[in-house]
Enzyme design. Sequence first.
Site, PDB file in Angstrom:
ATOM      1  N   THR A   1       0.820  -1.218   0.000  1.00  0.00           N
ATOM      2  CA  THR A   1       0.000   0.000   0.000  1.00  0.00           C
ATOM      3  C   THR A   1       0.850   1.262   0.000  1.00  0.00           C
ATOM      4  O   THR A   1       0.484   2.273  -0.596  1.00  0.00           O
ATOM      5  CB  THR A   1      -0.937  -0.017   1.228  1.00  0.00           C
ATOM      6  OG1 THR A   1      -1.835  -1.115   1.081  1.00  0.00           O
ATOM      7  CG2 THR A   1      -1.747   1.257   1.343  1.00  0.00           C
TER       8      THR A   1
ATOM      9  N   THR B   1       1.653  -4.659   4.023  1.00  0.00           N
ATOM     10  CA  THR B   1       1.461  -5.061   5.414  1.00  0.00           C
ATOM     11  C   THR B   1       0.885  -6.475   5.551  1.00  0.00           C
ATOM     12  O   THR B   1       1.035  -7.093   6.602  1.00  0.00           O
ATOM     13  CB  THR B   1       0.516  -4.072   6.133  1.00  0.00           C
ATOM     14  OG1 THR B   1      -0.749  -4.057   5.470  1.00  0.00           O
ATOM     15  CG2 THR B   1       1.104  -2.683   6.176  1.00  0.00           C
ATOM     16  N   ASP B   2       0.244  -6.979   4.479  1.00  0.00           N
ATOM     17  CA  ASP B   2      -0.445  -8.273   4.623  1.00  0.00           C
ATOM     18  C   ASP B   2       0.493  -9.397   5.053  1.00  0.00           C
ATOM     19  O   ASP B   2       0.115 -10.250   5.856  1.00  0.00           O
ATOM     20  CB  ASP B   2      -1.122  -8.674   3.293  1.00  0.00           C
ATOM     21  CG  ASP B   2      -2.349  -7.829   2.989  1.00  0.00           C
ATOM     22  OD1 ASP B   2      -2.718  -6.977   3.826  1.00  0.00           O
ATOM     23  OD2 ASP B   2      -2.926  -7.997   1.898  1.00  0.00           O
TER      24      ASP B   2
END
Length: 406
Positions: free
Chosen positions: A107, A185-186
């Site tokens: 992101t 971030t996942d």
Amino acid sequence: MSNPRLRRRVQYSATLVASALLLASCQNPANQEDKDEASATPTTTSSSTSAEKTSEASSTASSSSSATSSSSASSSATSSSTKSSSSHAKQRSEIEGHVVVLSTGGTIASTHDDKGAVVPTVKGSDLVDPLYSEFDKDKLELEVKDIANLDSSAMTLADTDKIITAVHEQLQRNDVDGVIVTHGTDSMEETAIALDTFHDSDKPVVLTGAMRPFDDDDPDGPENLATAVETVTNPDYAGHGAFIAFDGKVIPARGAFKSDTEKADGFATNSQEKFPERPEPLKYAPLGDVRVDIIAAYPGAPADLIEQSLAKGAQAIVIEGMGSGNIGPDLANAAMEAAKSVPVVLTTRVDHGPVEGIYGGAGGGATLADAGVIPSGNLRAPQARILLAAAVATGTDAQKLFSPAG
Ligand code: ASP
């Protein structure tokens, strides 16, 4: 006390009480120095000062992009972190060094496409350039390398290999003081522990990312990246492996997990310490061809989940159990059978607390531990899977990677 499991539990409770006392004393301004020294996890960092700083950096970033509304990715994200200074904290403009920033997507490097979906498009140099509104270019060199542009949920272990190799290559350079990895971030917790497990340098490696995209009206990436710069150049973090710097906090790789799908304060830790004990770093071996499956042990889960996984070629298995690490009897039989031929780790679907084998009965954690199933300690399924992949790839006894630190 003769039962080692019970003893560990009592010790753990004592640690929690000590941590609570420490936190309470940290809240007393008279003990500010203690706070800086002992700093309960997650540590907060920075000379950062304020919301003004955030908006200053953010507006610089936004100005170089086509700002659109913050709709899809976490528009309601908010920062709730408190800031404090570490003993080596410096004003940003005073920070010196040569840091390599490896950009991998996520992101932080994403913009909205014409359908409004968020996709990684932005180059590392665009992430880094705005930082020079606060950091001094004559003192701090941020050398950027684009090594991927992926949503981190799309990463494979082959991508993890690429990141580990790139980090090692940079850390070996005498002119480089540390490495930052910008990342989605996942699966940041997976890459963080992979880097930590093979990290044999005193120079820190720090991962960061964002919950709001690059073209958001108020992106959090610039401030997160600035926190990562402060962390990687702070000697307090040297010699302790990999960290995640996020929303003003610094979290050790071991025990880190994504804790919110939306808030800017998106990471938490199940580690009890600022610098958790780490196993000896492993000599790097590629993970790309290793298969480790994670099996969710819901109540009534059948044995064939494990049997089919092994039949498809899993070389190790993580079971995500319930509570403190317990599973149903059917799955337990298959787990104990599997543990005779491959490493099997038992973790839990609960966020916080240790998994260490407390309960008896057919699928209780104590029964499973006695049959050779490894309790995951403070680690959860995503990180346990990476450790098992590392154990398989390097021919290491998996137990050594889970204990004593968890
Ligand atoms: N899906 C994104 C990723 O992991 C989420 C993020 O970066 O926050 O790449």
